[in-house]
Design an enzyme around this catalytic site. Structure first.
Site, mmCIF file in Angstrom:
data_model
loop_
_atom_site.group_PDB
_atom_site.id
_atom_site.type_symbol
_atom_site.label_atom_id
_atom_site.label_comp_id
_atom_site.label_asym_id
_atom_site.label_seq_id
_atom_site.Cartn_x
_atom_site.Cartn_y
_atom_site.Cartn_z
ATOM 1 N N CYS A 133 -6.939 5.539 9.452
ATOM 2 C CA CYS A 133 -5.718 5.577 8.741
ATOM 3 C C CYS A 133 -5.856 6.237 7.574
ATOM 4 O O CYS A 133 -6.498 5.812 6.812
ATOM 5 C CB CYS A 133 -4.819 4.466 8.862
ATOM 6 N N CYS B 53 -1.941 5.239 10.903
ATOM 7 C CA CYS B 53 -1.455 4.244 11.987
ATOM 8 C C CYS B 53 -0.023 4.440 12.468
ATOM 9 O O CYS B 53 0.892 4.963 12.081
ATOM 10 C CB CYS B 53 -1.214 2.827 11.019
#
Lengths: 372, 284
Positions: B240, B265
C-alpha cells in the site's frame, strides 16, 4: 348488450366518455398542466422518452388527459407526433459536448473529472415524507431562494467532461471504434426488417416501454442471458441541438442552435470471450449503449444491456434474439394489441364454440364420457 | 432517531420471522433458506437482504459498521448506516474491532473477526449454479441431490478455454462437505477467511429472497482441482502506498498526472488503523 347493437351504441359510447370525464374531475379539482410539468418530472421524462417527442408541455398535457396513466399518455403523444411535419434533421450531436448534471462510473473509483452525483433518488431512503402533505408554493419558493443563494454563486457553470471510455481506449483496454455518422434508418418512416441495422435497434430500444426494457434486461442479468455488465459511465445532462441552414448547408460553425434536450446516456462494459487464432480464447471488454430522453437511468442502463445482447445473438435465450426483443417492447404496439382483446369477438368466438361443441359430440358418440 | 417508525424499522413480527429463517440457515450451513423478503426503503439489489438481517438482529447495545467495497465512506455504506442509526439510535464505528455487527458489500475486513461479532454479507446472486442453470426449480433439485457436476464442469471449461479458472469475485465454495455456496461477490482473496471463521457469517439476498449462513468454525473450501488449485488474487511484491501494508487486498489506481500505477489498501479503515499505529495521532 348496448355496446355493439346498431341502435343505442352511439349513445352508450357518449355516456361512457362522459363517465370518463366524470372520473377525471369528480373530486371537483383539476390539475394544471404547468403543475404536472413542474412536479412530475419522472413521469414527464418517461412519457417523452417512450413517445420519442421532446416536449415537456405536451407530455404534461398528455399526462393530464390520461389521468397519469403512462401507457395512455404515450399513446396520445405518439399519435400527435405522427401529425407533425418533419422539417429538418439536426446535425450529428457529439455526446462528449454534453453539459453534465450528473455522471457516475461504477467501474472506476478515479475517473478523470470525478464522480458527480447530481440529482438522484439512489441515496435517499424511501420513507414517506409526511411533510409533503402540507407543502405550499410559498414554502417551496422560500426554500428555493435559500438554496440558490447557498449553492450558486454567480452564473452556473457549463460542465463538459471527458468520456470514461475514451480514457480506457487510450489504455488499450477496449477496442477503438470509428465514428459512424451515416444517416440512421428511421424506424418511424420505414418498417423494421431482419436482420436489423444497429440504428434501427437503438431507436426501437430507446422508444421502448420502460418496464418492458427493464424486465427483459433484468432477466438477462439474472440468468436468462449471457451477460455480466458493469456501468462504465452513466451521465445525465443537456445536449445542444443544431440544424443546418435550409439552403446553404455548411459546417458546424454555420449551423443554427435550436435548443437543447436533456438525455441520459449509458456506456456499459461487458466482458466477453473472443476467439483468436488457432481456437485460442481471450476475454475482452465490449460495450452496450443506451441513450434516452430525460432522466431515465434504469431504462438507459437496461437499454445498454439489451443493445449488447442483440449484438450477440445466442439461441439459448430469447433476450438475445432481436425479433423477440424488438417486436415486443413497444408500449403503443403491445398495449394496443393486448387491449384489443376487449373488442367484440362474437363472430370468431361463435365459430370456435361450434368447433368445441363438435369435438365434444364426437367424443360422446364414440361412447366416451364427457367430464364437465 | 426517527420515531415515526418502529425501532429498527420493522415491526417485531417481521423481525422474528427473519430471525427464524436465520436460525434455520445457521442450522444447515450453506443452504439457501427462502424468506419473505420485505420491501425496503432502499432499492432492491442495493443491500436489502443484508439490511433486513441487520435490522432483525440489532439491539440497543450493538455497535454497527457498514462497508461497501472496502470503504466505510462510500455512498451506499453511508446511506445504509444512516438508515439503521436513524431508526435505532445505535452507535456506528469504522473500527472493525469495535463493531458487533458488520454489514458488508463485497469484502471481508482485513482485521480477523472475533467470536462476538457477526458479519452480514449483502448478496446479489445467491445461487452458485445460476450461471449454467437459469431455472430456480432446477437448481433447488440439484442442491437437494448434491448434484454439483455442473459447477465443476463450469470451472473445467474455463480451464480448457483460458488455461486457468476465470472466476472473478464470487468463486463458489463447498460448505461443510454438503452445499455449494456463492460466498457473495467477495474477491477470491477473501474466500479463505470464511473457513473456520470465529465470527458468525450471515448472507442475505433481498431481491432473491434467500438467507444463508456460515456458522463459526465451519469448513469452507473453494472449489478447485488437484492440478489446478484455487488461486486468490495476487498482490505479490506490491504494498500500500499509504500505510505500506502487504498481504492485504489492494486497489489498483492510476495517478492522473504522472500516469503511474500505484496500490492502496482496499479496506480503508484497516489502512487508517495501520497508519495510526505507525504514526500515532499524527505525531512523527
Amino acid at each position: 348488450m348496448g355496446y355493439v347493437a346498431v341502435k343505442g351504441g352511439t349513445h352508450a359510447i357518449e355516456e361512457s366518455i362522459k363517465r370518463l370525464k366524470y372520473e377525471r374531475v369528480h373530486h371537483g379539482q383539476t390539475i394544471e398542466v404547468e403543475k404536472i410539468k413542474a412536479g412530475m418530472r419522472g413521469l414527464v421524462d418517461q412519457v417523452m422518452s417512450e413517445s420519442s417527442l421532446y416536449n415537456e408541455t405536451l407530455a404534461a398535457l398528455a399526462i393530464k388527459q390520461a389521468e397519469g396513466n403512462p401507457e395512455e399518455a404515450v399513446f396520445l403523444l405518439r399519435a400527435y407526433r405522427s401529425t407533425v411535419p418533419r422539417k429538418h434533421y439536426s446535425r450529428v450531436i457529439e455526446t462528449g459536448q454534453m453539459n453534465v448534471d450528473r455522471r457516475i462510473s461504477a467501474s472506476f473509483k478515479d475517473i478523470p473529472g470525478g464522480q458527480i452525483l447530481g440529482a438522484t433518488t439512489d441515496y435517499t431512503h424511501r420513507l414517506l415524507d409526511f411533510n409533503l402533505m402540507d407543502e405550499s408554493d410559498a414554502d417551496v419558493q422560500e426554500w428555493l431562494h435559500q438554496y440558490l443563494n447557498e449553492s450558486f454563486q454567480g452564473d452556473e457553470q457549463q460542465l463538459t467532461l471527458p468520456k470514461v471510455l475514451d480514457y480506457l481506449r487510450k489504455e488499450g483496454l477496449i477496442p477503438t471504434c470509428e465514428n459512424n455518422d451515416m444517416e440512421p434508418d428511421d424506424v418511424t418512416r420505414e418498417s423494421l426488417e431482419f436482420p436489423s441495422s444497429r440504428s434501427q435497434r437503438l431507436q426501437i430500444l430507446t422508444r421502448g416501454e420502460t418496464g418492458a426494457i427493464t424486465s427483459l434486461a433484468y432477466a438477462v442479468i439474472r440468468g436468462y442471458g449471457a451477460l455480466h455488465p458493469t456501468v462504465g459511465e452513466l451521465r445525465v445532462g443537456t445536449l445542444p441541438v443544431t440544424i443546418d441552414h435550409p439552403t446553404d448547408a455548411g459546417d458546424d460553425d454555420d449551423a443554427f442552435y435550436i435548443g437543447e434536450v436533456k438525455v441520459t446516456e449509458v456506456e456499459m462494459l461487458m466482458p466477453v470471450t473472443v476467439e483468436k487464432e488457432y481456437g485460442k480464447k481471450e476475454l475482452e471488454f465490449e460495450i452496450g449503449y443506451g441513450l434516452v430522453f430525460g432522466q431515465n437511468e434504469t431504462k438507459a442502463i437496461a437499454m445498454g444491456i439489451l443493445d449488447n445482447c442483440l449484438e450477440h445473438p445466442t439461441p439459448d435465450f430469447p433476450s438475445h434474439n432481436e425479433e423477440f426483443v424488438l417486436y415486443h417492447i413497444d408500449s403503443v404496439e403491445s398495449t394496443g394489441f393486448i387491449s384489443h382483446l376487449k373488442m367484440p369477438h362474437y363472430v370468431t368466438f361463435q365459430s370456435k364454440l361450434d368447433s368445441v361443441r363438435k369435438t365434444k359430440k364426437e367424443g360422446i358418440s364414440k361412447g366416451q364420457e364427457v367430464k364437465s | 432517531m426517527n420515531t415515526a417508525y418502529n425501532f429498527a424499522f420493522f415491526d417485531e413480527g417481521s423481525k422474528r420471522e427473519i430471525r427464524r429463517a436465520t436460525l434455520k440457515a445457521i442450522a444447515i450451513p450453506g443452504y439457501q433458506v427462502p424468506f419473505a423478503s420485505r420491501e425496503m426503503p432502499i432499492g432492491r439489489g442495493w443491500g436489502t437482504g443484508g439490511l433486513q438481517l441487520t435490522l432483525s438482529l440489532i439491539g440497543k447495545n450493538d455497535v454497527l459498521k457498514v462497508i461497501d467495497q472496502g470503504s466505510d465512506e462510500s455512498v451506499n455504506a453511508v446511506n445504509i448506516k444512516k438508515l439503521v442509526s436513524d431508526t435505532t439510535g445505535v452507535a456506528t464505528t469504522d473500527l472493525t474491532t469495535e463493531a458487533t455487527l458488520i454489514q458488508s458489500r463485497h469484502r471481508i475486513p482485513e482485521v480477523p473477526l472475533k467470536k462476538d461479532q457477526i458479519l452480514i454479507l449483502q448478496v446479489p446472486l445467491p445461487e452458485p449454479l445460476r450461471l449454467f442453470e437459469p431455472s430456480e426449480n432446477e437448481t433447488k433439485m440439484l442442491h437437494a441431490e448434491k448434484e454439483y457436476s455442473g459447477a465443476w464442469l463450469m470451472l473445467f471449461e474455463q480451464i480448457m478455454k483460458y488455461g486457468s479458472m476465470t472466476t472473478g469475485a464470487d468463486h463458489p465454495v463447498m460448505v461443510q462437505d454438503r452445499y455449494v455456496m456463492a460466498p457473495s461477490p467477495i474477491p477470491r482473496f477473501d474466500n479463505p477467511k470464511m473457513h473456520e471463521s470465529e465470527a458468525l457469517i450471515l448472507l442475505g439476498a433481498g431481491r432473491e429472497k434467500k438467507v444463508y449462513a456460515v456458522p463459526p468454525y465451519t469448513k469452507v473450501v473453494s472449489l478447485d482441482f488437484e492440478d489446478y488449485p484455487f488461486e486468490p488474487e495476487s498482490f505479490e511484491d506490491k504494498h500500500c502506498r499509504l500505510c505500506g501494508s502487504s498481504g492485504v487486498f489492494l486497489d489498483e489506481l492510476v495517478d492522473e498526472v504522472t500516469n503511474e500505477t500505484f496500490y492502496q489498501c482496499n479496506d480503508t479503515s484497516y489502512c487508517i488503523e495501520t497508519l495510526n499505529e505507525v504514526e500515532p495521532f499524527g505525531v512523527k
